[in-house]
Design a protein around this motif. Sequence first.
Motif, PDB file in Angstrom:
ATOM      1  N   HIS A  83       0.859  -1.178   0.000  1.00 37.04           N
ATOM      2  CA  HIS A  83       0.000   0.000   0.000  1.00 37.04           C
ATOM      3  C   HIS A  83       0.901   1.235   0.000  1.00 37.04           C
ATOM      4  O   HIS A  83       1.370   1.679   1.038  1.00 37.04           O
ATOM      5  CB  HIS A  83      -0.917  -0.014   1.221  1.00 37.04           C
ATOM      6  CG  HIS A  83      -1.841   1.157   1.285  1.00 37.04           C
ATOM      7  ND1 HIS A  83      -2.617   1.562   0.216  1.00 37.04           N
ATOM      8  CD2 HIS A  83      -2.122   2.031   2.288  1.00 37.04           C
ATOM      9  CE1 HIS A  83      -3.320   2.613   0.553  1.00 37.04           C
ATOM     10  NE2 HIS A  83      -3.045   2.929   1.807  1.00 37.04           N
TER      11      HIS A  83
ATOM     12  N   SER B 279       8.145   8.002  -1.870  1.00 36.60           N
ATOM     13  CA  SER B 279       7.139   6.960  -1.686  1.00 36.60           C
ATOM     14  C   SER B 279       7.730   5.776  -0.937  1.00 36.60           C
ATOM     15  O   SER B 279       8.942   5.554  -0.954  1.00 36.60           O
ATOM     16  CB  SER B 279       6.603   6.480  -3.039  1.00 36.60           C
ATOM     17  OG  SER B 279       7.577   5.698  -3.710  1.00 36.60           O
TER      18      SER B 279
ATOM     19  N   GLN C 176      -2.460  12.810   1.779  1.00 38.83           N
ATOM     20  CA  GLN C 176      -3.705  12.064   1.956  1.00 38.83           C
ATOM     21  C   GLN C 176      -4.232  11.535   0.626  1.00 38.83           C
ATOM     22  O   GLN C 176      -4.615  10.370   0.511  1.00 38.83           O
ATOM     23  CB  GLN C 176      -4.770  12.954   2.596  1.00 38.83           C
ATOM     24  CG  GLN C 176      -4.544  13.253   4.066  1.00 38.83           C
ATOM     25  CD  GLN C 176      -5.665  14.109   4.618  1.00 38.83           C
ATOM     26  OE1 GLN C 176      -6.041  15.123   4.027  1.00 38.83           O
ATOM     27  NE2 GLN C 176      -6.211  13.710   5.759  1.00 38.83           N
ATOM     28  N   SER C 177      -4.274  12.396  -0.363  1.00 41.75           N
ATOM     29  CA  SER C 177      -4.753  11.988  -1.683  1.00 41.75           C
ATOM     30  C   SER C 177      -4.232  12.955  -2.739  1.00 41.75           C
ATOM     31  O   SER C 177      -4.015  14.140  -2.458  1.00 41.75           O
ATOM     32  CB  SER C 177      -6.289  11.940  -1.724  1.00 41.75           C
ATOM     33  OG  SER C 177      -6.840  13.181  -1.342  1.00 41.75           O
ATOM     34  N   VAL C 178      -4.032  12.419  -3.936  1.00 36.41           N
ATOM     35  CA  VAL C 178      -3.587  13.222  -5.077  1.00 36.41           C
ATOM     36  C   VAL C 178      -4.779  13.419  -6.003  1.00 36.41           C
ATOM     37  O   VAL C 178      -5.360  12.457  -6.497  1.00 36.41           O
ATOM     38  CB  VAL C 178      -2.428  12.527  -5.825  1.00 36.41           C
ATOM     39  CG1 VAL C 178      -2.030  13.341  -7.052  1.00 36.41           C
ATOM     40  CG2 VAL C 178      -1.239  12.331  -4.901  1.00 36.41           C
ATOM     41  N   HIS C 179      -5.140  14.661  -6.222  1.00 35.15           N
ATOM     42  CA  HIS C 179      -6.309  14.971  -7.049  1.00 35.15           C
ATOM     43  C   HIS C 179      -5.935  15.157  -8.509  1.00 35.15           C
ATOM     44  O   HIS C 179      -6.760  14.932  -9.396  1.00 35.15           O
ATOM     45  CB  HIS C 179      -6.993  16.231  -6.518  1.00 35.15           C
ATOM     46  CG  HIS C 179      -7.251  16.186  -5.049  1.00 35.15           C
ATOM     47  ND1 HIS C 179      -8.140  15.293  -4.483  1.00 35.15           N
ATOM     48  CD2 HIS C 179      -6.694  16.875  -4.013  1.00 35.15           C
ATOM     49  CE1 HIS C 179      -8.149  15.454  -3.165  1.00 35.15           C
ATOM     50  NE2 HIS C 179      -7.275  16.408  -2.859  1.00 35.15           N
TER      51      HIS C 179
ATOM     52  N   ASP D  73     -13.884  20.436  -1.664  1.00 33.08           N
ATOM     53  CA  ASP D  73     -14.169  19.869  -2.982  1.00 33.08           C
ATOM     54  C   ASP D  73     -14.292  20.955  -4.042  1.00 33.08           C
ATOM     55  O   ASP D  73     -13.816  20.789  -5.174  1.00 33.08           O
ATOM     56  CB  ASP D  73     -15.454  19.035  -2.941  1.00 33.08           C
ATOM     57  CG  ASP D  73     -15.274  17.736  -2.171  1.00 33.08           C
ATOM     58  OD1 ASP D  73     -14.112  17.360  -1.910  1.00 33.08           O
ATOM     59  OD2 ASP D  73     -16.287  17.106  -1.826  1.00 33.08           O
TER      60      ASP D  73
ATOM     61  N   ALA E 122      -2.837  18.231  -4.452  1.00 31.58           N
ATOM     62  CA  ALA E 122      -2.879  17.131  -3.492  1.00 31.58           C
ATOM     63  C   ALA E 122      -3.311  17.634  -2.126  1.00 31.58           C
ATOM     64  O   ALA E 122      -3.012  18.770  -1.738  1.00 31.58           O
ATOM     65  CB  ALA E 122      -1.503  16.469  -3.387  1.00 31.58           C
ATOM     66  N   SER E 123      -4.018  16.767  -1.401  1.00 30.81           N
ATOM     67  CA  SER E 123      -4.356  17.044  -0.009  1.00 30.81           C
ATOM     68  C   SER E 123      -3.265  16.487   0.888  1.00 30.81           C
ATOM     69  O   SER E 123      -2.795  15.363   0.681  1.00 30.81           O
ATOM     70  CB  SER E 123      -5.693  16.391   0.356  1.00 30.81           C
ATOM     71  OG  SER E 123      -6.758  16.970  -0.360  1.00 30.81           O
TER      72      SER E 123
END
Length: 343
Positions: free
Chosen positions: A76, A121, A151-154, A261, A277-278
């Motif tokens: 992961h 990473s 947290q997340s890549v948009h 959002d 990214a968040s």
Amino acid sequence: MISALPAYPPQGSVMNFELDLQILSAVQLNPRISWTRLAAILSVDPSTISRRWTRMRDNRTVWTTCFAVPKPVSEHMMYAFVELSCAPGRRQQIIDVLTDEHRIYSVNCTSGSRDLFLIVSAPGLVALDGYIDDRITSISGVTGAKTHFVQSVHLDGPGSRLGFLTDSQAKDVLQTVPVPTRRIPMSESYLDLISALAGDIRRPVSDVQREVGRSVSSVSRGIEALLGVEWARWRVDIAHDHMGWEAEAMLWLRVDHPERDRVIAMVTKQPHVRLCASVVGEANLVGSFWMRDLYELDAIERRLQSAFPEVSVVDRWIIPRVAKRTGHVLDGEGLWSHFIGLQ
């Protein structure tokens, strides 16, 4: 809609420079589109497209990458943005060490209180934290580090587009992308093809065939399948400061959750945004932008804060030089040097 041309084309006529950007925009949509098909879409001769692509490759202003996502379930993968401070006069020596590390995707020189900005990473938070502490901060000359866990890549390189095609042209290019007729699972045979294409997504089938040891027809079908599966990605990168963009800027934003959002939607639609990214921290959203000049940063901030007055700009950085981008090492002038690979 066609993006505005960068100011002051760095070489050749404006017409030729615009054609270069159209070719790059098309290859971002279908990295293996045939020059014959693209020539019909752009209404130019195939030999012209081939010649200009080869010139950009030979000049080391364009390079491509192919990679698989996600990693196997047992790995992961987690990501972090890492700020590094360097002892005076030691930055280049540290860069030379960092660019050889496969877990470090990108190495950037920055403005402000840090000297370098990395994208790193590892398989899991514990492994990521350990790698940063045991490997990165132990490099001779590193005097400090600050980690921002992602947290997340948009949106990132594969999702960002130069946008120098008309809507009709972009639609025609997208229609050349193969559409799988069935679900294709990740397998070792496909991962072998990705490995062979990792440093050059347009590598000839005959070259890939010799490396993987399968028939030409099998390799050709496999590569075509890779273009349509959801777990394979490609990047078409350029030496942006040699193609009309003066610099790259990063905005670190603090956004209240109810607005997140909507802010993300706006940031990802900005011209030439390269990353959104968040992250976890005082700033919880990061955007990276290519700029024609430093004054463009003011316009980006004005558009953002006009739409969302409650959004705070926690910090802003300029990235004057990229030393490594997604496994590719760049020289001191920002031109492609060699491919290290990803892990």
